[in-house]
Write a protein that holds these residues in place. Structure first.
Motif, short mmCIF file in Angstrom:
data_model
loop_
_atom_site.label_atom_id
_atom_site.label_comp_id
_atom_site.label_asym_id
_atom_site.label_seq_id
_atom_site.Cartn_x
_atom_site.Cartn_y
_atom_site.Cartn_z
N GLU A 160 81.01 20.41 20.47
CA GLU A 160 81.46 20.44 21.85
C GLU A 160 80.52 20.57 22.69
O GLU A 160 79.20 20.92 22.09
CB GLU A 160 82.32 21.76 21.56
N THR A 161 80.13 20.07 23.99
CA THR A 161 79.56 20.15 25.14
C THR A 161 79.21 21.51 25.59
O THR A 161 81.28 21.44 26.95
CB THR A 161 78.89 18.93 25.48
N VAL B 112 88.42 17.99 28.61
CA VAL B 112 87.66 19.29 29.02
C VAL B 112 88.73 20.04 29.15
O VAL B 112 89.79 20.45 28.88
CB VAL B 112 87.90 18.43 30.56
N LEU B 113 88.41 21.62 28.48
CA LEU B 113 88.74 22.53 28.36
C LEU B 113 87.98 23.46 28.83
O LEU B 113 86.95 23.92 28.85
CB LEU B 113 88.67 22.86 26.95
N GLU C 66 75.10 33.14 38.34
CA GLU C 66 76.36 33.51 38.39
C GLU C 66 77.02 32.09 38.15
O GLU C 66 76.55 31.66 39.29
CB GLU C 66 77.45 34.08 38.96
N TYR C 67 77.59 32.23 37.61
CA TYR C 67 78.56 30.52 37.61
C TYR C 67 79.96 30.06 37.65
O TYR C 67 80.01 31.60 37.44
CB TYR C 67 77.74 29.47 35.65
N ASP C 68 80.82 29.64 38.21
CA ASP C 68 81.36 30.02 39.46
C ASP C 68 82.79 28.80 37.97
O ASP C 68 83.73 29.01 38.47
CB ASP C 68 81.80 28.78 40.48
N ALA C 69 82.17 27.99 37.00
CA ALA C 69 82.91 27.29 36.22
C ALA C 69 82.50 27.06 35.19
O ALA C 69 81.34 26.80 35.13
CB ALA C 69 83.44 26.28 36.78
N ILE C 70 83.18 26.65 34.13
CA ILE C 70 82.43 26.95 32.67
C ILE C 70 83.65 26.49 32.11
O ILE C 70 85.10 26.74 31.52
CB ILE C 70 82.17 28.53 31.57
N PHE C 71 83.23 25.07 31.65
CA PHE C 71 83.79 24.41 31.00
C PHE C 71 83.48 23.69 29.20
O PHE C 71 82.29 23.56 29.46
CB PHE C 71 84.99 23.37 31.37
N THR C 72 83.95 23.02 28.18
CA THR C 72 84.02 22.47 27.39
C THR C 72 84.45 20.61 27.48
O THR C 72 85.04 20.26 27.87
CB THR C 72 83.84 23.37 26.36
N LEU C 73 83.06 19.84 26.72
CA LEU C 73 83.83 18.60 26.16
C LEU C 73 83.94 18.26 25.12
O LEU C 73 82.58 18.94 24.48
CB LEU C 73 82.35 18.04 27.23
#
Length: 675
Positions: free
Chosen positions: A105-106, A124-125, A178-185
């Motif tokens: 996963e990325t 996308v998760l 700080e990041y506002d969104a984190i997701f995996t591909l």
């Protein structure tokens, strides 16, 4: 499993007119002062898999007829290096785009204001925060499958708008800021990436532009994040003026709504409907599924062409129409046999009214409070405007959304002033236009996209794991054993055959049905009021040909009321002696046998559906570009057997269809004869 490359010599068949234009173009180039055309553009980078490699500037061959200079010589400005266009507002670092070799996963991290455009297929998760994509808002733990080829504008992933309810996992997000969104591909494979095996015209729709810069990654898979591209590459964005109406229409207040969308061609009706659908099913998860009534038979969103349909949709859909056949629950559908209501407006209206009755039955009898989105075709002038007026009376909308210059249409289609109907007049948007509608891109016409949709429909396969759509392009339809369905005798499966808008002699029916696309329709025998049931009982021992206008004079198709369209099939052949049809269909034999066991009457109806040549002809059996016995390149044995097709091989037009037709003068009308 071997895969074709984009360097294949096989090209799509050309019409005789296109072949003549090509020969004229070649002649003009041969007459130019230097005897050859100057390269159109120069590349600044080349793309290989998931890595972007800088290369010396090299000439690019034109892939679009519009890019070829008419005089055979490029302008001096064409020699300059084109300026790359930014597609993603994402700056890659060692922390915000990380490939995990253990999970394959990325991990992607976005700050507010950043965007990422990804071409291909992927899942996308969301692990922290929230993202928006094509109108859908995905919160933490939400996942969705995305299919994004270059036939349509590519979707954009951004941070979702701020919400008090949404929280960010700061422990996971805080690193170098700080990041506002984190997701995996994650890579996904539906089989659609192999569609070029069947139709080489669509071989490059999964590949990024030739002159693009992409995110660097050790992974190689089914998707490619694109940062910039020299070639014009549309991305899916909406006009800012759409945002307020989308928010208002998606509000749970005064629900359920009936939202009626109108507008001319290529103004963004389907795009607006898709954005609204995705917003409804993700921002109001507590409510019932959304109902979607598709009344555009030329460019339907969830079915093959020539269909009107009603769907229940509970999750966002981020896929092109040719990849959405299993994305919805089809409540009811009607095969109208035309790509436009222009040919038979009466039957079109009857089918639309029947679908609307089914929606009301769901809301009244079953108590489902579903908002309904009604998407119409782009015919808004003349008779088309009258049809819209009839549809407004049938659908009784609470809201009408008009895109483009339709202010005058409102006054005519809303009965009695329609004070209770809310009107939303929006500017036209080109967000949903196909790549071919943008100069400099690979040209895909509406006819091309219908062909793609039809080919994909017949190559879909069952997916027992229910993990999204599944397609098989390994084998051509002609290599798949057909279903044998008897239409004569005591064991007959097909109880009736009819042809749209045509009255012919019974002995000509096999010829008229052979090698055509037909719909498989069902009628419940308990519905004794259905005129077809009585007709079949009266003609039980005869050949089951039903002539046109037998019932209500509308096209010869079966009455809409009480008739169910189960699916589509290709008539590969007809055994007249044994009375059997050879059918190629994504429907399984167990499904059709199940209808028979339940007592349904099965009928086959031929419309005017466009038959893609690639459904019945496997170009791989006669590869263009092979050397023949004389050592010259030509269409080969396969091409020579195709009397209606021509091919382009190395700039030379070959095949029997390449020759111009010669008009014979020995037969003519009396008025044409010389005196």
């Amino acid at each position: 499993m071997s895969k074709r490359t984009s360097d294949s010599k096989v090209k799509a068949p050309l019409s005789a007119l296109a072949a003549r234009r090509l020969r004229q173009q070649q002649q003009e180039q041969a007459e130019s002062p230097n005897g050859a055309s100057t390269p159109v553009a120069e590349a600044v980078s080349i793309h290989t898999k998931d890595t972007q490699t800088t290369a010396p500037t090299t000439p690019l061959k034109s892939r679009s007829p519009s890019a070829i200079p008419k005089d055979g010589i490029a302008d001096a400005s064409d020699a300059d290096t084109p300026t790359p266009r930014q597609l993603s507002n994402f700056v890659q670092t060692g922390d915000n785009y990380v490939y995990n070799t253990q999970t394959s996963e990325t991990v992607v991290k976005l700050r507010r204001g950043e965007s990422l455009v990804i071409q291909g297929e992927y899942r996308v998760l969301v692990t922290s925060g929230g993202i928006s994509i094509c109108g859908a808002i995905l919160e933490t733990s939400a996942s969705i499958d995305v299919i994004a080829p270059s036939t349509q504008a590519l979707p954009v992933i951004e941070c979702a708008p701020k919400s008090k309810k949404r929280k960010v996992d700061k422990a996971a997000a805080r690193k170098d800021g700080e990041y506002d969104a984190i997701f995996t591909l994650r890579n996904t494979q539906s089989g659609l990436n192999d569609i070029g095996r069947i139709c080489p015209r669509f071989d490059r729709i999964w590949k990024p532009p030739l002159t693009s810069t992409t995110v660097k990654s050790r992974a190689s898979g089914s998707f490619t994040p694109i940062l910039s591209a020299t070639q014009v590459t549309p991305i899916l964005t909406i006009p800012p003026s759409w945002q307020a109406p989308l928010t208002t229409l998606a509000s749970p207040k005064q629900s359920p709504k009936v939202i009626f969308i109108i507008g001319g061609k290529s103004v963004g009706k389907s795009t607006f409907g898709r954005y609204l659908l995705n917003t409804l099913v993700t921002t109001n998860p507590q409510q019932s599924p959304v109902a979607y009534l598709d009344l555009d038979p030329g460019q339907p969103s969830f079915t093959p062409p020539c269909m009107l349909s009603l769907h229940k949709i509970a999750s966002p859909v981020i896929s092109p129409p040719f990849a959405t056949f299993t994305s919805t629950e089809i409540v009811r559908q009607h095969h109208v046999g035309y790509i436009s209501p222009r040919e038979d407006p009466k039957y079109y209206l009857r089918c639309a009214a029947d679908l609307m009755r089914e929606y009301r039955r769901l809301t009244d009898e079953e108590g489902e409070r579903m908002t309904l989105i009604v998407n119409t075709c782009g015919w808004i002038k003349g008779l088309g405007r009258e049809l819209l007026q009839e549809l407004v009376s049938v659908c009784e909308p609470t809201d009408i959304v008009g895109l483009g210059d339709v202010d005058g249409v409102f006054a005519e289609i809303i009965p009695g002033g329609g004070k209770s109907i809310k009107r939303h007049l929006l500017e036209a948007g080109g967000a949903g236009q196909a790549v071919g509608n943008t100069p400099g891109c690979q040209a895909f016409t509406p006819a091309d996209l219908r062909m793609l949709q039809t080919i994909a429909y017949f190559h879909q396969c069952s997916n027992p794991d229910d993990n999204g759509p599944s397609f098989d392009f390994e084998n051509h339809l002609t290599a798949i054993p057909p279903l044998l369905a008897a239409y004569k005798g005591p064991a007959k499966v097909i109880h009736g055959l009819t042809i749209l808008d045509t009255t012919i002699q019974p002995d000509l029916f096999p010829t008229a049905l052979n090698a055509t696309i037909v719909s498989i329709k069902l009628i419940n025998p308990t519905n004794t009021d259905h005129p077809t049931i009585q007709y079949l009982e009266d003609h039980d021992h005869e050949t089951p040909y039903i002539s046109a206008n037998r019932f209500d004079g509308t096209s010869g198709m079966l009455p809409a009321e009480g008739t169910v369209t189960a699916g589509m099939a290709v008539v590969r052949g007809i055994d007249e002696e044994n009375g059997e049809l050879q059918l190629l269909t994504p429907m399984g034999d167990d499904e059709i046998n199940g209808f028979l066991e339940d007592g349904w009457r099965v009928l086959v109806c031929r419309g005017r559906d466009e038959m893609p040549v690639y459904l019945m002809w496997d170009w791989r059996d006669g590869r263009v570009g092979r050397k023949n016995v004389n050592g010259r390149r030509g269409a080969g044995s396969g091409g020579e057997k195709m009397p209606y097709l021509d091919f382009v091989d190395g700039g030379e037009v070959t095949g029997k269809g390449a020759k111009e037709w010669k008009v014979r003068r020995n037969i003519m009308r009396r008025s044409q004869q010389r005196r």
